[in-house]
Motif scaffolding. Sequence first.
Motif, PDB file in Angstrom:
ATOM      1  N   LEU A  12     -36.739  30.424  -3.231  1.00  0.00           N
ATOM      2  CA  LEU A  12     -36.249  30.005  -1.892  1.00  0.00           C
ATOM      3  C   LEU A  12     -36.017  28.586  -1.875  1.00  0.00           C
ATOM      4  CD1 LEU A  12     -39.102  31.579   0.402  1.00  0.00           C
ATOM      5  CD2 LEU A  12     -36.678  32.628  -0.044  1.00  0.00           C
ATOM      6  N   THR A  18     -33.420  36.951  -5.167  1.00  0.00           N
ATOM      7  CA  THR A  18     -34.164  36.342  -3.828  1.00  0.00           C
ATOM      8  C   THR A  18     -34.763  35.205  -4.141  1.00  0.00           C
ATOM      9  OG1 THR A  18     -34.464  38.729  -3.286  1.00  0.00           O
ATOM     10  CG2 THR A  18     -35.912  37.106  -2.202  1.00  0.00           C
ATOM     11  N   GLN A  67     -33.571  29.984   8.553  1.00  0.00           N
ATOM     12  CA  GLN A  67     -34.017  31.115   8.385  1.00  0.00           C
ATOM     13  C   GLN A  67     -35.490  31.339   9.061  1.00  0.00           C
ATOM     14  OE1 GLN A  67     -34.252  31.440   4.083  1.00  0.00           O
ATOM     15  NE2 GLN A  67     -32.848  33.037   3.984  1.00  0.00           N
ATOM     16  N   VAL A  99     -37.332  36.620   6.321  1.00  0.00           N
ATOM     17  CA  VAL A  99     -37.800  36.670   4.888  1.00  0.00           C
ATOM     18  C   VAL A  99     -39.302  36.834   5.131  1.00  0.00           C
ATOM     19  CG1 VAL A  99     -38.444  35.647   2.669  1.00  0.00           C
ATOM     20  CG2 VAL A  99     -36.206  35.161   3.873  1.00  0.00           C
TER      21      VAL A  99
END
Length: 228
Positions: free
Chosen positions: A114, A111, A122, A192
């Motif tokens: 970022l 994950t 996003q 997210v």
Amino acid sequence: MLGHHYTHSFLETAIASVNAGCNLELSYGMRNNVFMHIPQALAMGNITLQMLRDRVRPLFYTRMRLGEFDPPAMNPYSSLDLSVVQSPEHRNLSLEAAVKSFVLLKNVRGTLPLRAQDLSSQHLAVVGPFADNTRVLFGDYAPVPEPQYIYTPRRGLEMLGANVSFTAGCSEPRCRQYSRAELVRVVGAADVVLVCLGTGVDVETEAKDRSDLSLPGHQLQLLQDAVQ
């Protein structure tokens, strides 16, 4: 020493401290601190003048090496200002130190990190009492920086062009009052979610120890609601 019942008065504490080799007292805000009783201890013969000189000598030697007694023009540090301290070189070094000091305990499915190029597509939710509160980001004995140089998680992500929604959930680390409905609304629309929790000096600092490591107030509930 008084608090631990090792001594029973400031005079007794001064005598014990000086005899043990202590030469510096941290007593901010006290009018009548411990070492103010050194003259009385000296007059009573509990410490000697030579001992007092031996304790003071390294203090003044250090201050002289730091240039405290030199004219300002002789001290190269007196000319430093924010243009130097906040120069691109210094800021880049601070960024490198911050990046290299992260401790990543788990990274399911890669994950993190970022990536900036993906953020614009996003929707991020940044939540928690540490998500956008500049006052609580620094620990005990930390300097107080200029507000313009403080980057909260929310501000940092917004500067990268991310589409960010925010709610603190609770306004301060003790998290006594928790707005679950607002948190659910913000988190529910996000791709997210970043949850920013912790303690801060309001909860944990010198002379303010805790009996357990639990998150304060409703912070754990906030985290569980965000995950759910």
